[in-house]
Design an enzyme around this catalytic site. Structure first.
Site, mmCIF file in Angstrom:
data_model
loop_
_atom_site.group_PDB
_atom_site.id
_atom_site.type_symbol
_atom_site.label_atom_id
_atom_site.label_comp_id
_atom_site.label_asym_id
_atom_site.label_seq_id
_atom_site.Cartn_x
_atom_site.Cartn_y
_atom_site.Cartn_z
ATOM 1 N N GLU A 69 63.219 39.226 17.611
ATOM 2 C CA GLU A 69 63.879 40.526 17.471
ATOM 3 C C GLU A 69 62.878 41.676 17.603
ATOM 4 O OE1 GLU A 69 65.779 37.867 14.204
ATOM 5 O OE2 GLU A 69 63.972 37.884 15.465
ATOM 6 N N ARG A 201 56.091 14.651 22.847
ATOM 7 C CA ARG A 201 54.978 14.917 21.936
ATOM 8 C C ARG A 201 54.833 16.412 21.665
ATOM 9 N NH1 ARG A 201 49.767 11.170 23.762
ATOM 10 N NH2 ARG A 201 50.701 9.111 23.331
#
Length: 389
Positions: A69, A201
């Protein structure tokens, strides 16, 4: 700037328009950019729009850095006054590693906030929306929520269940074998499948294996960015967890000589000489109780790991540990790479499941999805029952 013209944007509560969906879809794409770097924080994307035009965008890249934001607000500047924010997760309202986003939105004069989903973090969990509404900002939640939830399954589970999401990764031939009788196993699967494992991973908080794998293969268990797997060079290195009930961990193991942190779980304190050597090499050592089968207690391990900021644990191991974690009921998701080859009945099996005598004792799984990866097939399955620690 990106403009969506000719779309009516007035709406009632939860009657989302085509423009709303367009902008939220863009926010979801932005959020995905942080999937290899934001851990332990969730992936979040944000779009500020005004008069059907995007005026600012952002995504959360790394813990401690500005949230999505704030990036969008910085890009929009004074134009944020009266704008609509589309964000994939409810804005935070508490002081954490960064200031609360709700106050930044209020101060910027944002008129409306559309969030894909409520934040599962108990420190937020609806309070961010409440703070925005109290300030007179129109707020709605639930647009493309399923897509938003799929971005952060581990974070959501950690916040709602108090334990990380556990994935078990295995690779096998068409006849269910993982290696030749001699132990030779490189490579059963294709380069494309191995690149996909690297992506697994990279989205994990930790990679777990057993001492048998360390002694036999001496793996690095690192994330290796390259063009094929699309992982950025600044991707984080997951915590490496080694199960070593008899304190056999060699201080010169590769996992202790590569970037990142390694945790060695054992059943008793190693001899002083080995302990000092492991700690000098950078290892952290924890002691866990043994199960009734004289293996490290896997439920106790998950309980311990739940105290750390670990969203997702990826298990890469041999058949013995694979069978143990499945029988212990700690696996939430099983990912199997199926290679189109046959290794024969003398080759090594996929999992070791001692004690199964009758068909009623079988471990059943639900097939969730299939995907072709190069010449191989990736199967995603969920055990029908998982112990909730």
């Amino acid at each position: 700037m990106c403009t969506l013209s000719g779309v009516h944007t007035s709406l009632t509560m939860h009657a989302f328009s085509a423009a709303d969906r367009h902008f939220m879809a863009h926010a979801l794409q932005l959020a995905a950019k942080g999937r290899y770097t934001s851990d332990p924080n969730p992936c979040v994307g944000a779009v500020l729009a005004k008069n059907q035009t995007i005026i600012g965008t952002g995504y959360h890249r790394r813990a401690g850095e500005p949230h999505a934001e704030c990036h969008a607000l910085d890009a929009a500047g004074a134009q944020a006054q009266g704008a609509t924010l589309y964000v994939t997760l409810e804005p935070c309202c508490h002081q954490g590693r960064t200031p609360p986003c709700t106050q930044a939105l209020i101060s910027a004069g944002v008129q409306r906030v559309v969030a894909a989903m409520q934040d599962p973090n108990p420190q937020v969990a609806g309070q961010g929306i409440a703070a925005l509404r109290a300030a007179g900002i129109s707020t709605e939640v639930g647009l493309l929520e399923t897509e938003a939830r799929s971005l952060n399954p581990g974070f959501i589970q950690r916040m709602t269940q108090g334990r990380p999401l556990v994935r078990l990764k295995l690779a096998m031939s068409l006849d269910g074998r993982t290696a030749m009788a001699s132990g030779e196993s490189q490579w059963i699967t294709s380069p494309e499948a191995r690149a996909d494992v690297q992506r697994l991973r990279a989205v994990s908080s930790a990679i777990l294996t057993g001492i048998g794998t360390i002694l036999a293969d001496d793996p690095a268990l690192t994330v290796r960015p390259d063009r094929l797997n699309g992982i950025p060079t600044d991707s984080h290195q997951p915590l490496r967890i080694i199960l070593d009930s008899q304190s056999r961990m060699p201080p010169q193991a590769r996992v202790l000589r590569v970037p990142g942190h390694t945790l060695v779980a054992t059943s008793s304190h190693p001899p002083d000489t080995q302990r000092r050597a492991l700690q000098t090499a950078g290892a952290e050592i924890i002691c866990l109780p043994l199960s009734e089968h004289s293996h490290l207690s896997l439920p106790h391990l998950i309980t311990h790991l739940s105290t750390r900021e670990l969203n997702t644990i990826l298990i890469e191991c041999g058949p013995t540990l694979a069978g143990s974690v499945l029988q212990a009921g700690i696996v939430d998701e099983l990912i199997v790479y199926l290679a189109p080859c046959l290794l024969g009945d003398q080759a090594r099996g996929l999992v070791t499941l001692p004690g199964l005598q009758q068909l009623t004792q079988r471990l059943t799984l639900k097939l969730v999805s299939t995907q072709q990866i190069g010449p191989d097939l990736r199967l995603t399955l969920h055990p029908e029952s998982t112990n909730q620690i």
